[in-house]
Design an enzyme around this catalytic site. Structure first.
Site, PDB file in Angstrom:
ATOM      1  N   GLY A  40       9.148   8.267  -4.035  1.00 18.70           N
ATOM      2  CA  GLY A  40       9.587   7.176  -4.900  1.00 18.70           C
ATOM      3  C   GLY A  40       8.723   5.949  -4.717  1.00 18.70           C
TER       4      GLY A  40
ATOM      5  N   GLY B 271       8.065   1.627  -4.173  1.00 18.96           N
ATOM      6  CA  GLY B 271       8.444   0.703  -3.107  1.00 18.96           C
ATOM      7  C   GLY B 271       9.694  -0.086  -3.444  1.00 18.96           C
TER       8      GLY B 271
ATOM      9  N   GLY C 276      11.552   2.560  -1.330  1.00 21.91           N
ATOM     10  CA  GLY C 276      11.099   1.984  -0.048  1.00 21.91           C
ATOM     11  C   GLY C 276      12.023   0.870   0.412  1.00 21.91           C
TER      12      GLY C 276
ATOM     13  N   GLU D  73       1.337  -2.334  10.015  1.00 21.40           N
ATOM     14  CA  GLU D  73      -0.131  -2.191   9.975  1.00 21.40           C
ATOM     15  C   GLU D  73      -0.561  -2.561   8.565  1.00 21.40           C
ATOM     16  OE1 GLU D  73      -1.655  -1.546  12.649  1.00 21.40           O
ATOM     17  OE2 GLU D  73      -0.251  -0.482  13.948  1.00 21.40           O
TER      18      GLU D  73
HETATM   19  P1  NAD Z   1       1.461  -1.082  -0.566  1.00 24.07           P
HETATM   20  O1  NAD Z   1       1.892  -2.093   0.418  1.00 24.07           O
HETATM   21  O2  NAD Z   1       1.509  -1.407  -1.995  1.00 24.07           O
HETATM   22  O3  NAD Z   1       2.331   0.257  -0.406  1.00 24.07           O
HETATM   23  C1  NAD Z   1       2.431   0.923   0.820  1.00 24.07           C
HETATM   24  C2  NAD Z   1       3.737   1.682   0.860  1.00 24.07           C
HETATM   25  O4  NAD Z   1       4.808   0.756   0.859  1.00 24.07           O
HETATM   26  C3  NAD Z   1       3.967   2.600  -0.320  1.00 24.07           C
HETATM   27  O5  NAD Z   1       4.576   3.786   0.129  1.00 24.07           O
HETATM   28  C4  NAD Z   1       4.913   1.798  -1.194  1.00 24.07           C
HETATM   29  O6  NAD Z   1       5.714   2.575  -2.033  1.00 24.07           O
HETATM   30  C5  NAD Z   1       5.746   1.102  -0.142  1.00 24.07           C
HETATM   31  N1  NAD Z   1       6.415  -0.130  -0.560  1.00 24.07           N
HETATM   32  C6  NAD Z   1       6.016  -1.023  -1.500  1.00 24.07           C
HETATM   33  N2  NAD Z   1       6.915  -2.027  -1.594  1.00 24.07           N
HETATM   34  C7  NAD Z   1       7.880  -1.780  -0.681  1.00 24.07           C
HETATM   35  C8  NAD Z   1       9.054  -2.467  -0.268  1.00 24.07           C
HETATM   36  N3  NAD Z   1       9.438  -3.609  -0.844  1.00 24.07           N
HETATM   37  N4  NAD Z   1       9.800  -1.946   0.719  1.00 24.07           N
HETATM   38  C9  NAD Z   1       9.420  -0.801   1.331  1.00 24.07           C
HETATM   39  N5  NAD Z   1       8.320  -0.094   0.973  1.00 24.07           N
HETATM   40  C10 NAD Z   1       7.560  -0.588  -0.011  1.00 24.07           C
HETATM   41  O7  NAD Z   1       0.009  -0.654  -0.119  1.00 24.07           O
HETATM   42  P2  NAD Z   1      -0.969   0.356  -0.840  1.00 24.07           P
HETATM   43  O8  NAD Z   1      -1.505  -0.300  -2.061  1.00 24.07           O
HETATM   44  O9  NAD Z   1      -0.311   1.682  -0.960  1.00 24.07           O
HETATM   45  O10 NAD Z   1      -2.123   0.520   0.255  1.00 24.07           O
HETATM   46  C11 NAD Z   1      -3.199  -0.354   0.387  1.00 24.07           C
HETATM   47  C12 NAD Z   1      -2.972  -1.322   1.510  1.00 24.07           C
HETATM   48  O11 NAD Z   1      -2.692  -0.641   2.723  1.00 24.07           O
HETATM   49  C13 NAD Z   1      -4.204  -2.158   1.792  1.00 24.07           C
HETATM   50  O12 NAD Z   1      -3.817  -3.499   1.966  1.00 24.07           O
HETATM   51  C14 NAD Z   1      -4.733  -1.587   3.096  1.00 24.07           C
HETATM   52  O13 NAD Z   1      -5.492  -2.471   3.877  1.00 24.07           O
HETATM   53  C15 NAD Z   1      -3.468  -1.216   3.768  1.00 24.07           C
HETATM   54  N6  NAD Z   1      -3.714  -0.269   4.852  1.00 24.07           N
HETATM   55  C16 NAD Z   1      -3.589  -0.715   6.142  1.00 24.07           C
HETATM   56  C17 NAD Z   1      -3.861   0.160   7.183  1.00 24.07           C
HETATM   57  C18 NAD Z   1      -3.741  -0.271   8.625  1.00 24.07           C
HETATM   58  O14 NAD Z   1      -3.711   0.595   9.494  1.00 24.07           O
HETATM   59  N7  NAD Z   1      -3.661  -1.556   8.915  1.00 24.07           N
HETATM   60  C19 NAD Z   1      -4.240   1.475   6.907  1.00 24.07           C
HETATM   61  C20 NAD Z   1      -4.353   1.870   5.585  1.00 24.07           C
HETATM   62  C21 NAD Z   1      -4.082   0.994   4.546  1.00 24.07           C
END
Ligand code: NAD
Length: 516
Positions: free
Chosen positions: A239, A241, A245, A284
């Protein structure tokens, strides 16, 4: 969909052993494959109430733009059912002997190994990455399970003496039920980086992969079933976020959240859980990482390595790795040489040899294109990229961005400040070491940094001043799974890896025993 229909379709996914076979399977189906949640040890068809189209998400293949599957946008009541399954499994799993937990997780790693190519194929199709890159990440997913399955067999605990008064020791127990949430850039690797330690340390979980890349998480359910992970110990739901999420992290039944994703989502999760003080949070988050190139790293004996490491750090996985070095700073005396050699290398290695995949989604592709338009408006110099890439007929609707190298980008431009998270790098000159450190640290983020120098004293002097959780010297993406992984500033809080993951997934109590 009846369970036999879904079993048949699952077995079709497993039967694909080449990219072509997987591609033909997608073409041959009249409707996209529908993913199902894995709850209580089995795949469950969404209830009738979830069949309206607004509660399904369609996922598209980045290389071609065609639909490949749909996933349920799991609604709060179904999220709660998954959490309850994890909660019911906790008392027994948390008391299961380490040797037994270890054996089950080892079995997971073996099954992943046996099905390595199938995972790599679907990861490549689903995320847009090259098959070679996907294979590397599946290997790392396998290591996540083998590492933590053996880690728990060799744990130690700290004991201290209060002279003549008491012996104190630390006792750890599993922290409870976790929400494990991952992004779309390295789907299988990052989700298993959470699932493996979570289960190893005796917790149970509800895992939610990104809605953009859910396929390999779906296949994982079958692996857990076959490895004998007891029902409810790991539940995988799909699903977005905002609906799925948010309901998951906010639930009072969830004892901890291990989240990898964007900084803004990390902030939202902090807000959603602010009143639940005892909830463990490991965040992270994003990065805008600097690569520092010193003059001494451009001498003939190491020049090739310097260019190769800087290029890999910029463009591996289309720049869609949170650890990518997307801001390159080069000592002025070698700046022109570096720009010339770096551009030639990237053109040869990544463009002509086509070792960069498509970016993960249309939405993300549009975002990157907007940054490139801004670069053009702001009169940045494009050494590579900036024009639409040449594509064959199949790829014409795909999400392709040519590796892009920019110079003459203003320090305060959004291109230099924001995490673009794509195949776009800027190069900027610096005068001296102090300025290099100041430029590197001039960011809200603090995840990683890459230091290219042959001066041993500088490696420490500069390395220890960089505001980054991970500093790589003359190398990049080298990982040892026990080292603390995580960022400073807006790149996150908490560390994962080895005993640091243990801190996330366990609670500590200190026992004081009188000496006499
Ligand atoms: P995102 O934050 O949009 O989504 C990540 C996950 O969070 C998804 O599964 C999404 O559905 C969920 N999500 C979104 N809103 C939510 C909420 N309100 N509550 C709970 N869950 C929610 O990130 P993205 O676009 O999927 O990924 C890219 C980002 O991830 C970049 O900023 C990248 O730097 C970061 N990233 C960080 C690391 C690390 O180890 N620091 C590793 C990989 C990616």
């Amino acid at each position: 969909m009846s369970s036999s229909t879904s079993d048949r379709r699952l077995s079709e996914l497993w039967s694909c052993v080449t990219l072509d076979e997987a591609s033909s399977l997608i073409d041959s189906t009249s409707s996209p494959f529908s993913l199902q949640n894995f709850v209580g040890g089995q795949y469950i068809a969404p209830p009738d109430s979830l069949t309206s189209s607004s509660q399904h998400i369609t996922s598209f293949e980045p290389k071609t733009g065609r639909p490949i599957y749909t996933l349920p946008c799991t609604q709060p009541h179904a999220v709660e059912a998954a959490i309850k399954a994890a909660k019911a499994a906790f008392p027994s799993w948390s008391k299961t002997a380490r040797a037994e937990r270890s054996a089950i997780l080892w079995k997971v790693s073996e099954l992943l190994q046996q099905n390595k190519e199938v995972f790599a194929i679907w990861e490549s199709i689903d995320q847009g990455k090259t098959l070679d890159r996907a294979r590397v990440e599946v290997d790392r997913a396998i290591s996540n399970f083998s590492y933590f399955s053996t880690f728990i067999l060799h744990e130690q605990t700290a004991a201290r003496m209060v002279d003549g008064v008491a012996l104190t020791y630390e006792h750890r127990s599993p922290a409870g039920v976790f929400a494990l949430i991952s992004p779309w850039n390295m789907p299988l690797y990052l989700l298993t980086w959470k699932i493996a330690p979570c289960l190893a340390f005796g917790c149970t979980a509800v895992a939610k992969p990104s809605e953009v890349t859910s396929m390999t998480a779906f296949l994982l359910g079958d692996i857990f079933q076959k490895a004998g992970v007891p029902p409810g110990v790991i539940n995988i739901i799909f699903g977005d976020g905002a609906t799925t999420g948010a309901a998951l992290v906010a639930s009072p039944l969830i004892n901890g959240v291990s989240f990898t994703g964007g900084t803004q989502t990390g902030i939202a999760i902090r807000r959603l859980t602010a009143h639940q003080i005892g909830k463990h949070l490991s965040l992270e988050l994003g990065g805008k990482n600097p690569t520092l190139v010193f003059e001494d790293s451009m001498v003939p004996s190491v020049r090739e390595r310097t260019i190769r490491v800087a290029a890999m750090a910029a463009f591996e996985n289309q720049g869609e790795i949170c650890l990518c070095g997307s801001r390159i700073y080069v000592e002025k005396s070698v700046y022109n040489d570096f720009v010339r050699d770096f551009t030639a290398y990237v053109r040869e290695k990544y463009v002509l040899k086509q070792t960069v995949g498509a970016v993960a989604s249309l939405q993300h592709c549009d975002k990157i294109r907007r940054y490139l338009e801004l670069a053009a408006e702001q009169k940045a110099t494009f050494h590579l990229g900036g024009a639409p890439p040449t594509l064959n007929e199949d790829e014409a609707q795909g999400y392709w961005i040519e590796p892009t190298i920019l110079t003459d980008v203003a320090k305060n431009s959004a291109i230099q400040i924001d995490e673009i998270f794509g195949p776009v790098v800027t190069i900027t000159p610096f005068d001296n070491e102090q300025e290099a450190i100041q430029l590197a640290n001039d960011s809200e983020y603090g995840l990683a940094a890459i230091l290219l120098t042959t001066d041993g004293a500088r490696m420490r002097r500069v390395g220890e001043q960089l505001e980054a959780g991970l500093v790589w010297v003359n190398c990049w993406l080298v990982r040892e799974l026990g080292t603390p992984f995580g960022g400073m500033k807006n790149s996150g809080t908490g560390r994962e890896g080895g005993e640091h993951s243990r801190d996330v997934f366990t609670v500590v109590r200190t026992l004081h025993l009188p000496a006499y």
